[in-house]
Motif scaffolding. Structure first.
Motif, PDB file in Angstrom:
ATOM      1  N   GLN A   1       0.929  -1.264   0.074  1.00 37.30           N
ATOM      2  CA  GLN A   1       0.144  -0.139  -0.015  1.00 37.30           C
ATOM      3  C   GLN A   1       0.873   1.163   0.024  1.00 37.30           C
ATOM      4  O   GLN A   1       0.310   2.427  -0.227  1.00 37.30           O
ATOM      5  CB  GLN A   1      -1.041  -0.038   1.264  1.00 37.30           C
ATOM      6  CG  GLN A   1      -0.279   0.114   2.609  1.00 37.30           C
ATOM      7  CD  GLN A   1      -1.331  -0.250   3.688  1.00 37.30           C
ATOM      8  OE1 GLN A   1      -2.185  -0.909   3.582  1.00 37.30           O
ATOM      9  NE2 GLN A   1      -0.837   0.232   4.896  1.00 37.30           N
ATOM     10  N   TYR A   2       2.044   1.032   0.239  1.00 40.96           N
ATOM     11  CA  TYR A   2       3.073   2.352   0.293  1.00 40.96           C
ATOM     12  C   TYR A   2       3.771   2.578  -0.976  1.00 40.96           C
ATOM     13  O   TYR A   2       3.978   3.345  -1.873  1.00 40.96           O
ATOM     14  CB  TYR A   2       3.770   2.390   1.533  1.00 40.96           C
ATOM     15  CG  TYR A   2       2.980   2.665   2.686  1.00 40.96           C
ATOM     16  CD1 TYR A   2       1.819   3.212   2.591  1.00 40.96           C
ATOM     17  CD2 TYR A   2       3.312   2.010   3.944  1.00 40.96           C
ATOM     18  CE1 TYR A   2       1.043   3.487   3.672  1.00 40.96           C
ATOM     19  CE2 TYR A   2       2.443   2.312   4.963  1.00 40.96           C
ATOM     20  CZ  TYR A   2       1.296   2.845   4.891  1.00 40.96           C
ATOM     21  OH  TYR A   2       0.529   3.101   5.875  1.00 40.96           O
ATOM     22  N   ALA A   3       4.556   1.206  -1.122  1.00 44.71           N
ATOM     23  CA  ALA A   3       5.488   1.069  -2.397  1.00 44.71           C
ATOM     24  C   ALA A   3       4.956   0.468  -3.601  1.00 44.71           C
ATOM     25  O   ALA A   3       5.357   1.047  -4.980  1.00 44.71           O
ATOM     26  CB  ALA A   3       6.922   0.509  -2.031  1.00 44.71           C
ATOM     27  N   GLY A   4       4.003  -0.533  -3.446  1.00 43.04           N
ATOM     28  CA  GLY A   4       3.499  -1.263  -4.503  1.00 43.04           C
ATOM     29  C   GLY A   4       2.662  -0.408  -5.581  1.00 43.04           C
ATOM     30  O   GLY A   4       2.464  -0.617  -6.807  1.00 43.04           O
ATOM     31  N   VAL A   5       1.685   0.450  -4.735  1.00 44.94           N
ATOM     32  CA  VAL A   5       0.890   1.295  -5.742  1.00 44.94           C
ATOM     33  C   VAL A   5       1.576   2.146  -6.339  1.00 44.94           C
ATOM     34  O   VAL A   5       1.048   2.647  -7.598  1.00 44.94           O
ATOM     35  CB  VAL A   5      -0.462   1.776  -4.695  1.00 44.94           C
ATOM     36  CG1 VAL A   5      -1.175   0.592  -4.133  1.00 44.94           C
ATOM     37  CG2 VAL A   5       0.239   2.814  -3.546  1.00 44.94           C
ATOM     38  N   VAL A   6       2.814   2.612  -5.788  1.00 43.89           N
ATOM     39  CA  VAL A   6       3.505   3.836  -6.632  1.00 43.89           C
ATOM     40  C   VAL A   6       4.130   3.121  -7.772  1.00 43.89           C
ATOM     41  O   VAL A   6       4.297   3.533  -8.863  1.00 43.89           O
ATOM     42  CB  VAL A   6       4.436   4.426  -5.563  1.00 43.89           C
ATOM     43  CG1 VAL A   6       5.322   5.379  -6.281  1.00 43.89           C
ATOM     44  CG2 VAL A   6       3.626   5.180  -4.544  1.00 43.89           C
ATOM     45  N   SER A   7       4.673   1.808  -7.754  1.00 39.60           N
ATOM     46  CA  SER A   7       5.152   1.072  -8.850  1.00 39.60           C
ATOM     47  C   SER A   7       4.199   0.957 -10.021  1.00 39.60           C
ATOM     48  O   SER A   7       4.551   1.094 -11.151  1.00 39.60           O
ATOM     49  CB  SER A   7       5.785  -0.173  -8.149  1.00 39.60           C
ATOM     50  OG  SER A   7       6.722  -0.031  -7.205  1.00 39.60           O
ATOM     51  N   CYS A   8       2.986   0.393  -9.723  1.00 33.03           N
ATOM     52  CA  CYS A   8       1.971   0.272 -10.410  1.00 33.03           C
ATOM     53  C   CYS A   8       1.807   1.691 -11.428  1.00 33.03           C
ATOM     54  O   CYS A   8       1.669   1.709 -12.623  1.00 33.03           O
ATOM     55  CB  CYS A   8       0.772  -0.042  -9.929  1.00 33.03           C
ATOM     56  SG  CYS A   8       0.792  -1.797  -9.224  1.00 33.03           S
ATOM     57  N   SER A   9       1.682   2.827 -10.665  1.00 31.87           N
ATOM     58  CA  SER A   9       1.509   4.073 -11.016  1.00 31.87           C
ATOM     59  C   SER A   9       2.639   4.736 -11.863  1.00 31.87           C
ATOM     60  O   SER A   9       2.300   5.117 -13.069  1.00 31.87           O
ATOM     61  CB  SER A   9       1.245   5.003 -10.007  1.00 31.87           C
ATOM     62  OG  SER A   9       0.144   4.663  -9.357  1.00 31.87           O
ATOM     63  N   LEU A  10       3.875   4.393 -11.712  1.00 30.12           N
ATOM     64  CA  LEU A  10       5.011   4.457 -12.353  1.00 30.12           C
ATOM     65  C   LEU A  10       5.156   4.089 -13.837  1.00 30.12           C
ATOM     66  O   LEU A  10       5.388   4.651 -14.914  1.00 30.12           O
ATOM     67  CB  LEU A  10       6.406   4.391 -11.494  1.00 30.12           C
ATOM     68  CG  LEU A  10       6.733   5.546 -10.417  1.00 30.12           C
ATOM     69  CD1 LEU A  10       7.945   5.173  -9.614  1.00 30.12           C
ATOM     70  CD2 LEU A  10       7.051   6.928 -11.253  1.00 30.12           C
ATOM     71  N   VAL A  11       5.024   2.748 -13.852  1.00 26.25           N
ATOM     72  CA  VAL A  11       4.694   2.020 -14.830  1.00 26.25           C
ATOM     73  C   VAL A  11       3.691   2.494 -15.782  1.00 26.25           C
ATOM     74  O   VAL A  11       4.172   2.609 -16.970  1.00 26.25           O
ATOM     75  CB  VAL A  11       4.555   0.373 -14.738  1.00 26.25           C
ATOM     76  CG1 VAL A  11       4.255  -0.368 -15.945  1.00 26.25           C
ATOM     77  CG2 VAL A  11       5.668  -0.295 -13.846  1.00 26.25           C
ATOM     78  N   LEU A  12       2.732   2.701 -15.600  1.00 24.97           N
ATOM     79  CA  LEU A  12       1.703   3.419 -16.268  1.00 24.97           C
ATOM     80  C   LEU A  12       2.043   4.641 -16.692  1.00 24.97           C
ATOM     81  O   LEU A  12       1.877   5.105 -17.984  1.00 24.97           O
ATOM     82  CB  LEU A  12       0.470   3.357 -15.456  1.00 24.97           C
ATOM     83  CG  LEU A  12      -0.852   3.866 -16.057  1.00 24.97           C
ATOM     84  CD1 LEU A  12      -1.307   3.084 -17.379  1.00 24.97           C
ATOM     85  CD2 LEU A  12      -2.139   3.991 -15.153  1.00 24.97           C
ATOM     86  N   ILE A  13       2.693   5.580 -15.830  1.00 25.32           N
ATOM     87  CA  ILE A  13       3.057   6.969 -16.208  1.00 25.32           C
ATOM     88  C   ILE A  13       4.054   6.905 -17.264  1.00 25.32           C
ATOM     89  O   ILE A  13       3.952   7.726 -18.164  1.00 25.32           O
ATOM     90  CB  ILE A  13       3.561   7.564 -14.907  1.00 25.32           C
ATOM     91  CG1 ILE A  13       2.143   7.957 -13.935  1.00 25.32           C
ATOM     92  CG2 ILE A  13       3.907   9.216 -15.418  1.00 25.32           C
ATOM     93  CD1 ILE A  13       2.491   8.483 -12.559  1.00 25.32           C
ATOM     94  N   LEU A  14       4.966   6.312 -17.166  1.00 23.99           N
ATOM     95  CA  LEU A  14       6.318   6.189 -18.086  1.00 23.99           C
ATOM     96  C   LEU A  14       5.775   5.685 -19.448  1.00 23.99           C
ATOM     97  O   LEU A  14       6.263   6.131 -20.617  1.00 23.99           O
ATOM     98  CB  LEU A  14       7.346   5.013 -17.484  1.00 23.99           C
ATOM     99  CG  LEU A  14       7.922   5.279 -16.256  1.00 23.99           C
ATOM    100  CD1 LEU A  14       9.072   4.402 -16.014  1.00 23.99           C
ATOM    101  CD2 LEU A  14       8.940   6.912 -16.771  1.00 23.99           C
ATOM    102  N   ALA A  15       4.737   5.089 -19.420  1.00 26.38           N
ATOM    103  CA  ALA A  15       4.087   4.763 -20.820  1.00 26.38           C
ATOM    104  C   ALA A  15       3.208   5.862 -21.450  1.00 26.38           C
ATOM    105  O   ALA A  15       3.288   5.936 -22.483  1.00 26.38           O
ATOM    106  CB  ALA A  15       3.279   3.387 -21.118  1.00 26.38           C
ATOM    107  N   ILE A  16       2.536   6.438 -20.593  1.00 29.68           N
ATOM    108  CA  ILE A  16       1.559   7.608 -21.000  1.00 29.68           C
ATOM    109  C   ILE A  16       2.293   8.941 -21.329  1.00 29.68           C
ATOM    110  O   ILE A  16       1.935   9.504 -22.170  1.00 29.68           O
ATOM    111  CB  ILE A  16       0.325   7.634 -19.939  1.00 29.68           C
ATOM    112  CG1 ILE A  16      -0.361   6.358 -20.034  1.00 29.68           C
ATOM    113  CG2 ILE A  16      -0.228   8.789 -20.463  1.00 29.68           C
ATOM    114  CD1 ILE A  16      -1.611   6.381 -18.907  1.00 29.68           C
ATOM    115  N   VAL A  17       3.411   9.168 -20.543  1.00 27.09           N
ATOM    116  CA  VAL A  17       3.496  10.579 -20.748  1.00 27.09           C
ATOM    117  C   VAL A  17       4.150  11.016 -22.019  1.00 27.09           C
ATOM    118  O   VAL A  17       3.801  12.097 -22.318  1.00 27.09           O
ATOM    119  CB  VAL A  17       4.852  10.740 -19.571  1.00 27.09           C
ATOM    120  CG1 VAL A  17       5.643  12.022 -19.759  1.00 27.09           C
ATOM    121  CG2 VAL A  17       4.474  10.829 -18.131  1.00 27.09           C
TER     122      VAL A  17
END
Length: 656
Positions: free
Chosen positions: A463-479
């Motif tokens: 709930q602290y690092a895992g959810v951020v990892s999911c977000s970063l993978v998504l952001i790096l593809a979308i940005v």
């Protein structure tokens, strides 16, 4: 494609489908723990299929097979069909499945529906114009007109506007409470904030790996209450992470306008993978109340990681700013500077990612050779975890942990890897390796105990690092695609809607938490005069009252008193207060619920918390027993309140 390759792929597909289906059927059973022999044989058969398929399939054949258009169509169809049917299975047909006389019948129906849907979707994707567009999505987006250079430079106004929006939306409840209470603040966004923001608890938990606690302690010494420190950190860290993330993405080569949207996404997207998402919340509840908890870790929190003060809030800002600084000076060693000061549940995935990427760059590792960097970083993290627990931690903390080497499945780890696989072609080539390591970080972080042997609280990694990892993978593809106005507008509107929805949900939760909080003049006067003697009937309210004034001690029935750091010192006084309340039948009835809750917490000092051990521990150390403890024979001065009103002005008693 050779017959051997077809057979191997078929075995892999059968194995990958058979195991989760078997586990689903087991979860639907209500006839006792353990796998029945039939289901156990199905799991072993699935493992055998996977092993056989992996043995027969060469990597070159898989790469060649995936280059074919028909193969991509079949793969996309299978992924779409399987995802759709899983959703239907979980949410639409649960009652239908339970209504069957035997749950195994649902397997064959599910397999039939899955095969039919996949076949139809594969043909549709292969032949239709929509399928052609889906298979060539990057080329379709590339035909759009990008923003002109002048528009790209006008990102600063977007950055300022988004910062103001995030600050007001996420801090709306305390700002409103501030007006209603004439400057007093008493609220919490997340689990245990009333503990870590309270003066005594904060002073007792000071350590290099909890650098945020130093800010709380300093704030109290400077004359700020726990509530004001909470609001200051909420606003400061929200803006700080937003600016640091925007700086980071600028250093990755994106425009300020793209980076500002990416910073907003890094703040808000984590809630999609936590308890705020109803699907994730349903999954967490199913896991917690089933035998799967032994093997599966899932995020519990409904709030954003940046909303929990002081940690992981401060560590997220510190780590993000440190990475941005390392990119600015183009030196890897700069990114290591923050490691001694990071919250452990942020430190482990951060260190794993950093060491892996550093090794890949230093030795120029690519392809399968990246695995050596991952294993080396994992081994280093496990060694650090063992040293921290076995040598540096006090014996009481080691006793609370579980001795286990069995692995655990990370929910966010699976989600982030799936996101990486699906979005890999949209991620820029030079960022794909970083995206892969970030996607694997939750899984490796949750399995430190496999080598170290110390297992505890894997849900905190989730709930602290895992959810951020999911977000970063998504952001790096979308940005990269935010250079197109239509996609940028859609992303901003979606994030604004997500932020407002989350702010509304947080407001409701905070209203629920503070529903029984009544700050009457008599209660405030008693808290200023003698907070250690103020007794209220709700233990949650008693915990929040400790945040009203600077350096204020805890009230006798506050929940943080039962935590290991304060329990030894506070327990004798609690026993004395408890005996005093139970002697009065009227007070005993009003305080019964809170006293029972505190009795349970004191008994094992939270060692029996199910998410601390994930059902891997069945015997706990008895720390305190109210039945076996004699109240101390010392004068006791109490201010007893019911519904915010004093029962009697001051009660002075001596225990019998």
């Amino acid at each position: 494609m050779s017959r051997c390759n077809r057979v191997s792929l078929g075995l892999l597909i059968l194995g990958a489908g058979l195991i989760p289906l078997t586990l689903i059927v087991d979860a639907l059973r209500n006839d006792g723990p353990g796998l029945v022999p039939f289901l156990a044989r199905m799991v072993y058969l699935g493992i055998l299929f996977l092993a056989g398929g992996a043995f027969l399939l060469p990597g070159s054949a898989l790469r060649t097979w995936l280059k074919q258009r028909e193969t991509r169509a079949w793969s996309l169809a299978c992924l779409t069909g399987e995802a759709t049917l899983w959703i239907l299975l979980f949410y639409g047909t649960r009652k239908w499945i339970h209504a069957w006389s035997h749950p195994y019948r649902s397997i064959w129906g599910w397999l039939l529906l899955s095969a039919t849907a996949s076949l139809g979707l594969a043909l549709w994707y292969s032949r239709s114009q929509v399928g052609t567009l889906a298979l060539r999505l990057p080329q379709f987006f590339g035909s759009l007109v990008p923003l002109d250079p002048a528009a790209q430079k006008r990102g600063r106004r977007v950055l300022i506007g988004l910062t103001v929006f995030l600050t007001i939306a996420l801090c709306w409840f305390p700002l409103r409470q501030l007006i209603q209470t004439n400057g007093l603040l008493c609220y919490q966004n997340a689990f245990d904030e009333y503990s870590y923001l309270q003066y005594d608890f904060s002073k007792a938990t000071l350590s290099p790996t909890r650098s945020g606690q130093a800010l709380v302690y300093l704030g109290h010494r400077l004359g700020l209450s726990g509530g004001w420190i909470n609001l200051s950190m909420d606003m400061g860290c929200t803006v700080g992470l937003f600016l640091a993330a925007s700086w980071l993405f600028c250093k990755l080569g994106f425009s300020l306008r793209q980076s500002s949207v990416a910073g907003m996404a890094l703040l808000l997207l984590p809630i999609l993978f936590g308890g705020f998402n109803p699907w994730m919340n349903w999954w967490f509840e199913r896991v917690v109340h089933s035998r799967f908890l032994y093997w599966i870790a899932a995020p519990q929190a409904w709030y954003l990681p940046i909303s929990r003060s002081p940690e992981p809030q401060f560590s997220l800002v510190l780590a993000t700013a440190n990475i941005a600084a390392a990119l600015h000076w183009r030196r890897f060693w700069v990114a290591y500077l923050c490691i001694p000061f990071l919250y452990p549940f942020i430190l482990v995935p951060y260190l794993f990612t950093l060491v892996s990427l550093h090794a890949c760059q230093y030795w120029r590792l690519n392809g399968w050779k990246v695995l050596w960097a991952l294993l080396g970083a994992y081994s280093l993290a496990c060694l650090g975890a063992w040293v921290q627990v076995a040598i540096l931690s006090p014996p009481r903390l080691r006793e609370m942990m579980v001795a286990s080497h069995l692995p655990v499945v990370s929910t966010t780890g699976i989600i982030s890897v799936l996101l990486f696989i699906l979005l890999r072609q949209f991620t820029q080539t030079h960022l794909r390796q970083a995206s892969l390591v970030i996607a694997l970080a939750p899984t490796f972080a949750n399995n430190l105990h496999v080598l170290s042997g110390y297992f505890s609280a894997p849900h905190n990694f989730e709930q602290y690092a895992g959810v951020v990892s999911c977000s970063l993978v998504l952001i790096l593809a979308i940005v990269p695609w935010l250079q197109y106005r239509i996609l940028e507008t859609g992303a901003v509107l979606g994030l604004v809607w997500l932020g407002l929805a989350h702010a509304q949900d947080c407001y409701r939760n905070q209203q629920t938490i503070t529903a029984h909080l009544q700050l009457t003049p008599e209660l405030l006067s008693a808290l200023r005069e003698d907070p250690t003697g103020v007794v209220v009937e709700d233990s949650s309210v008693a915990s929040l009252l400790s945040l009203l004034y600077p350096q204020q001690p805890t009230t006798p029935l506050a929940l943080q008193n039962s935590y290991p750091i304060l329990a030894e010192r506070s327990f004798p006084r609690y026993v004395q207060v408890r005996a005093t309340l139970l002697r009065d039948p009227t007070l005993a009835a009003s305080y019964e619920k809170s006293l029972a809750e505190l009795d349970r917490f004191y008994r094992y000092e939270s060692e029996d918390f199910i998410l601390w051990h994930n059902r891997r521990k069945t015997q706990f150390h008895l720390r305190h027993s109210v039945e076996e403890t004699v109240p101390p024979d010392t004068p006791l001065r109490l201010h007893i309140f019911l519904d915010g009103k004093p029962v009697s002005r001051v009660v002075v008693v001596r225990s019998e």
